[in-house]
Scaffold this active site. Structure first.
Site, PDB file in Angstrom:
ATOM      1  CG  HIS A 251      -1.955  -1.061   1.226  1.00  0.00           C
ATOM      2  ND1 HIS A 251      -1.704  -2.349   1.602  1.00  0.00           N
ATOM      3  CD2 HIS A 251      -3.272  -1.030   0.879  1.00  0.00           C
ATOM      4  CE1 HIS A 251      -2.823  -3.067   1.500  1.00  0.00           C
ATOM      5  NE2 HIS A 251      -3.776  -2.295   1.062  1.00  0.00           N
TER       6      HIS A 251
ATOM      7  CG  HIS B 150      -5.892   2.391  -0.243  1.00  0.00           C
ATOM      8  ND1 HIS B 150      -5.700   2.715   1.071  1.00  0.00           N
ATOM      9  CD2 HIS B 150      -6.335   1.102  -0.251  1.00  0.00           C
ATOM     10  CE1 HIS B 150      -6.025   1.678   1.833  1.00  0.00           C
ATOM     11  NE2 HIS B 150      -6.407   0.688   1.062  1.00  0.00           N
TER      12      HIS B 150
ATOM     13  CD  GLU C  56     -21.489  -2.073  24.658  1.00  0.00           C
ATOM     14  OE1 GLU C  56     -21.374  -1.412  23.593  1.00  0.00           O
ATOM     15  OE2 GLU C  56     -22.518  -2.041  25.352  1.00  0.00           O
TER      16      GLU C  56
ATOM     17  CG  HIS D 134     -30.597  -7.985  27.252  1.00  0.00           C
ATOM     18  ND1 HIS D 134     -31.054  -7.333  26.136  1.00  0.00           N
ATOM     19  CD2 HIS D 134     -30.166  -7.019  28.099  1.00  0.00           C
ATOM     20  CE1 HIS D 134     -30.922  -6.026  26.319  1.00  0.00           C
ATOM     21  NE2 HIS D 134     -30.386  -5.804  27.492  1.00  0.00           N
TER      22      HIS D 134
END
Lengths: 657, 657
Positions: B28, B259, B406, B468
């Site tokens: 790259h 890129h 999270e 859950h």
């Protein structure tokens, strides 16, 4: 008799919620109490719906993204007269089998547009719904499609990364029919919002290109006015509604404990006193109920006008509309795909993902409602081709450039699928499926026909190294209930798997493709869809079978090479291709036994971890695959380094004979 | 002889990168070329390091978050004189076994602080490093700990949700020693940045409380000045460096193709001409190299001064410092934990997560470098107790309130672990582990001793319903290589599993706990750590064993109840508790055979999917568990509804005898 004050309408929500939560013994009172006025304004004055027909295609969509506040939506649905949400159902809140589950579970026939619970998913679904609506409106015309998507949003939804992705992307795409009502209660489970957040959330939306307003969330008239203004603005709208969590519950309101705290009989007495609500539990006074029920019929003129327009459509357009709203694919959609399988695929030696790209190019022509997209990987995955971009200036486009936002993509795909009328698919590398996994889970849980395509499926990607090399991921996808996981071996299987995936309407399908070239293993692309049986004997043993090699995807060719070695040594060996375990599991035992043949030596080969393979090879079966993460190096070196070779497979067979 | 211009130093990076990429055949080029001046400014004038001792504890940390630009960091490490990154290594870029892998792989002894590749992870790791540094600085004093963390960041990192979480949280926590250098090249893989982004990224950082500057990224002096200013500001700093992707590669610069586009020999000729770089491949002129090598020794005075301060410490503080930087736990840390196991645990009938909370309260006392935290779940998980919060105003705190983020938590835990000197753990519900999963994968891939704690591990959570209720998640965790997954059955096992987890220093440990009460199944908490063997016979059959029931976590008690039924019927039955499959897998075959006893009927019970259990029960073994998602209802109703009962387990045994 004068009509009850809006406040009283809101109190009806409050007490239905409180009575149900107290009756159940637990629940989350904070949101239903805090958002009673907001949703009163929305449901009695803005939301376009007809409670008698929850599935009306041109209804506004409402998503309770802060799903823990589930009693809020059940109260609203009951009050406005949704048949399934009777008072008896509300009395069974949180009991097994109730429509009124602990968190809202996808059930559009009852007015629940989407399952919410994991935070951020709901608003991302809502953004997907808004994309579906905008696309269909552009395609079918405002006469038939012209509705809004509303989401009630808590702080958690906005803190989550997926929520932040959605803010950026919805603003960028200028989803003007999308409105967020933010329950700005400044309280989280851990304490005041400042414990974990200091940014100005309104400013955050503004810089993303949203229309932002700021109102008293307990003032029905203020919320009403803001909703009117939101509808006039071409940008997506965020209305910050300043509220008090648990408002009306004297002991808990404004407190951290209001979020999910236990509500006792004494609390109800205190609440009834403080809000001047003298009615018994589960009792809504007639004057209040009749206003609510009228709100549930408020959409009737629009509903009837829409049906009149529908009836006036040309037969051809009418058939299209009916097909789309019923979620049926176009008659004969499989034909061009099968032609490709027959005429082109058997000679196609190309990367698995390129076969998928060729197939989706065909499907995009036969299925005009197909909407594709990828998170900044258009080039290497090629699932755009001649599709135009869905953008702020062209919302008729059928390819979404999601930016590097896999999670948003997955959840928006789900939102589109839940909206209906479109066939959404999202493409990325398999290594990044973990970013999208919470959305995959929700698709499986809701039973949505979302399509998830993954490329670069193993160490076969070579030199980009272990971050980009899935090893454990196919196993982790197979662990998901109610999802089909396909890993095709060549172009013919790719076409078969795509056909099976599109035929699967009761859950998501995940299609996993190699980056590297897959040599054809099927010379004949005609006849039965063999991959649709999940597994099949690709090459039978030359005489009475003594060994069975099981493989998927890029390792099927390798299994065939191993078979050739073994046959040359006089060991009659079959190769079983297993593109979809879940479909194979559904076959008759007799078919399964014939394919697997437990009386033979069994060896599986897959460039991934062993987990789960014992189901098919037994605990003593051989396995050739990965037991660690990969490495950076050329593809051929890696397969040799990790011992995933025909020689090794043949050796495992010999060792067991 | 005058010193070479900074531009020429940057060109040395460019040509090392180009030569290596051309030599490898792919890579790259965009980032190494676009960021050559930025990193020249950083490495020659700001970064505190000593190339001769890459592991110096008080070094600045540098993270290449846009990891695809890996040749950038290899070039920097070679130029500044890191021993492991020789020219020979650079010549083997992207070959199997090279230090110069396709993406940077965690290798701090070679100057690679963290594995990067999946976007957003690197900057989140950097934020974790900054937390670790701030905490240690507050605790140990600026004499010993006072360094900065720098991350080079691409657009993808900032579009990703985890990146957005980090922007919000790092600003909120006022991580003043954290600096992002944003490669603002306005180009993504799909095309110009405006294809998927319209927000003002500088404004986005500003509202989150960052110090923001905006410079020409090809002007070494400008970047230098901005870095100086950043170091003076008490807020985290973001320096937007306006660059041209692939700068110096005439055919590709400023283009989408820069890129990851292929670089050919002709490109190198053109680049050499356009940048006036007449030197052969892999050749750095002496004057340039000597400036770079001097930069690699630039930190020597600081390095020596630090060691002088270290030598002057009191013996006690010296021991502490040495222990922390070597990553050793305090002498005798297990003792209080073992005492709790012996004295308290056998009588503790409580939720699994509560046992973990009790244990972590003890560990937090014995291990002063333990840093805990949760994403807005302090109340239900209780892993804070007497710890104070790490906050903008108290960076000596040992509990991070992550907000509902999270993914940020998991990646920051990894950053802390990679930094060293702290023992980081993050706690949330198991259902939300999918949000964190990309971080779990990176911990396993890097072999970091991150600690991930999960509560609410099954349908046992009851009425909050299927969103859950983990069903597939334990299996998906077990699929991960190099990670230990623990699911303890009671308080004694919880203590044993925690001890085993903390002893595991070469990879992450994941501890999975119930919300519901676990009745004690071990009456005796003394002696050997039985859980550390992964599985063991908890209750042997009364006479010659005919059946073996295998179980984990909350289902162990249920297995014991089934055993009782079977024994009463005269069927000698053993119960095997299997808290950690991975550790069991490592035991001697003889031990495994004795525990599992394949000659007996085997039935497993776990409130989760079957996947993987055939490894232990064989393909004909019985399994009692889940085959779908859960439902909303009281715990007991759910276990009955899904047939996870002692009766059912006993029935499966009987059916097989």
């Amino acid at each position: 008799m004068s009509s009850p004050a809006p406040q009283k309408l809101a109190h009806a929500i409050r007490f239905l919620a409180l009575d149900a939560i107290e009756h159940a013994g637990d629940g989350h009172p904070g949101a239903p109490l805090g958002c009673a006025e907001i949703t009163t304004a929305l449901f009695t004055r803005h939301l376009k719906f007809h409670a008698a027909d929850p599935m009306w295609f041109d209804r506004d969509r409402f998503v309770l993204s802060n799903g823990h506040g589930s009693m809020l939506i059940y109260a609203l649905l009951h009050l406005t007269g949704y048949e399934h949400i009777s008072l008896d159902q509300i009395r069974t809140f949180r009991r097994l089998g109730s429509h009124c589950a602990g968190h809202p579970e996808y059930d559009p026939a009852s007015g629940i547009e989407v399952t919410t619970g994991p935070l951020g998913q709901g608003i991302a679904n809502a953004a997907g719904m808004a994309v579906a609506e905008a696309f269909l409106r552009n395609w079918l015309g405002e006469d038939m499609v012209n509705h809004r998507t509303y989401a009630l949003v808590g702080d958690g939804c906005l803190q989550e990364g997926v929520g932040q992705e959605i803010i950026a992307l919805a603003g960028h795409l200028r989803l003007g029919h999308l409105t967020f009502l933010w329950d700005d209660n400044r309280m989280t489970d851990d304490g005041g919002i400042t414990i974990a957040q200091s940014e100005d959330m309104c400013a955050r939306f503004r810089i993303a290109g949203w229309h932002v307003q700021d109102v008293d969330g307990h003032d029905v008239a203020a919320v009403d006015a803001a909703l009117s203004l939101a509808a006039l603005d071409p940008r997506p709208s965020m209305i910050a509604c300043r509220t008090m969590i648990g408002r009306g519950l004297p002991r808990l309101q404004g407190q951290r404990g209001a979020h999910g705290g236990r509500v006792f009989a004494e609390d109800l007495i205190a609440a009834r006193e403080s809000l001047d609500w003298p009615y018994p539990a589960f009792t809504i006074p007639d004057d209040v109920l009749s206003v609510w029920r009228a709100a549930g019929r408020r959409g009737l003129p629009a509903y009837e006008a829409w049906h009149a327009r529908l009836a006036a459509l040309s037969p051809e357009r009418r058939r299209l509309l009916d097909r789309l709203r019923e979620g049926r694919l176009p008659e004969g959609w499989e034909k061009p795909l099968r032609n490709w399988r027959r005429d082109i695929a058997p000679a196609k030696a190309q990367g698995g993902i390129n076969s998928s790209a060729d197939i989706v190019e065909i499907l995009a022509t036969t299925i005009p409602e197909l909407v594709s997209g990828a998170p900044d990987l258009e080039g290497p995955t090629q699932h755009k081709r001649h599709l135009t971009s869905f953008s702020a200036t062209d919302q008729g486009g059928r390819y979404v450039h999601y930016g590097v936002r896999e999670h948003a993509m997955g959840s928006m795909v789900n939102g589109m699928a839940a909206h209906g009328g479109v066939v959404p698919l999202g493409v990325t590398y398999l290594a990044f499926s973990d970013y999208e996994r919470p959305a995959l889970r929700m698709a499986a849980l809701m039973g949505l026909p979302s399509l998830f395509v993954f490329s670069h499926d193993s160490i076969g990607i070579g030199r980009n190294g272990p971050t980009h090399q899935p090893v454990e991921i196919v196993a982790s996808l197979r662990a998901m209930p109610n999802m089909l996981v396909f890993r095709p071996a060549d172009a013919v299987e790719a076409a078969e798997c795509w056909e099976a995936a599109l035929s699967n309407r009761s859950g998501p399908s995940t299609l996993v493709f190699s980056r590297q070239v897959l040599p054809p293993v099927r010379e004949d692309g005609t006849g039965e869809n063999r991959a649709a049986r999940g597994a099949y004997v690709l090459a039978e043993a030359s005489s009475r079978r003594r060994a069975t090699i099981l493989a998927t995807g890029s390792e099927v060719a390798l299994a065939l090479a191993a078979r050739q070695m073994l046959e040359a040594e006089g060991i009659p060996t079959a190769v079983v291709s297993m593109p979809c375990w879940e479909l194979f599991e559904r076959q008759e035992p007799a078919y399964r036994d014939q394919v697997i043949d437990r009386t033979t030596v069994r060896v599986a080969v897959e460039a991934a971890v062993r987990q789960g393979w014992e189901r098919w090879i037994g605990e003593d079966g051989g396995f050739v695959g990965m037991s660690s993460f990969g490495a950076s190096g050329p593809e051929a070196d890696l397969f040799a380094h990790f011992g995933i070779t025909p020689e090794r497979v043949a050796g495992e067979v010999r060792r067991r004979l």
